[in-house]
Enzyme design. Structure first.
Site: not given
Ligand code: SAH
Length: 215
Positions: A64
């Site tokens: 993000s």
């Molecule tokens: N917090 C992260 C940003 C992540 S982007 C950072 O600091 O880099 C969102 C993430 O959510 C992705 O890696 C995606 O694979 C995950 N995601 C999406 N749906 C999900 C679910 N149902 N359970 C767990 N993770 C999920």
């Protein structure tokens, strides 16, 4: 992994930029000053680490935008020892910011490849205290519930009931809500009597909150 003077200088610039954009919490700004965000990106793209933009990481996911991480963190009103569940581990950067603030962090990722990579990486950079979980964030973590705070870092079109149930009375859940390209950042507070109140904090764009795991 190397943290040079140049990297530190770029981090200070990013901190100044976050400040001008309205981030005032000194502890959150210190997290951005101290955590080498370039470790979380592929080496080739290290120069992008200190620009205030989202960036692609492995497995079609993104780390993000710094401002978004700062806002989500501020909305959570993190206190030391808070037990926090993050949904969407991704690069692990947001989890490290929460751990830096003294929270006890649990983070769930649904993509096995990303989960394995980030789990190993967090140990390597000294954030092994973050508890990484592989699973579907829609289920939360019944094993470690209840939580003081829950943070979704993927766009949900509705707030999963199970997550509300796993929130302590008085707890806070921050979620980018909306099914399309744009989500509203909501802070949901679970009052002591179990009822919910909701506040809205502007528009953001997140990758989707998908159901089930990907092995
Ligand atoms: N917090 C992260 C940003 C992540 S982007 C950072 O600091 O880099 C969102 C993430 O959510 C992705 O890696 C995606 O694979 C995950 N995601 C999406 N749906 C999900 C679910 N149902 N359970 C767990 N993770 C999920």
């Amino acid at each position: 992994m190397q943290d040079t003077h140049r990297n530190k200088g770029l981090r200070q610039k990013l901190v100044n930029e976050l400040r001008t954009k309205g981030i005032t919490d000194e502890q959150i700004l210190n997290a951005f000053r101290d955590i080498p965000r370039h470790y979380f990106l592929d080496k080739t793209f290290a120069d992008w680490a200190y620009k205030d933009v989202a960036f692609p990481i492995d497995a079609d996911q993104t780390i993000s935008q710094p401002y978004t991480v700062a806002i989500q963190t501020a909305l959570l009103q993190v206190k030391k020892k808070d037990k926090i569940l993050e949904i969407g581990t991704g690069s692990g950067f947001q989890a490290c910011v929460l751990a830096y603030l003294g929270a006890k962090v649990y983070t769930i990722e649904r993509q096995k490849k990303l989960f394995d990579k980030t789990e190993k990486f967090l140990h390597e950079i000294g954030f092994g205290s973050v508890r990484t979980l592989y699973g579907d964030g829609y289920e939360g973590s019944p094993r470690f519930a209840p939580f003081d705070k829950i943070l979704l870092t993927a766009a949900a079109d509705q707030i999963p009931d199970k997550l509300i149930q796993q929130l302590k009375p008085g707890g806070i859940l921050v979620v980018p809500l909306g099914g399309g390209d744009v989500q509203k950042m909501l802070r949901i507070t679970k009052k002591e009597d179990g009822t919910l109140s909701s506040e809205s904090f502007g528009n953001y764009s997140f990758v989707p909150f998908l159901r089930g795991v990907q092995g």
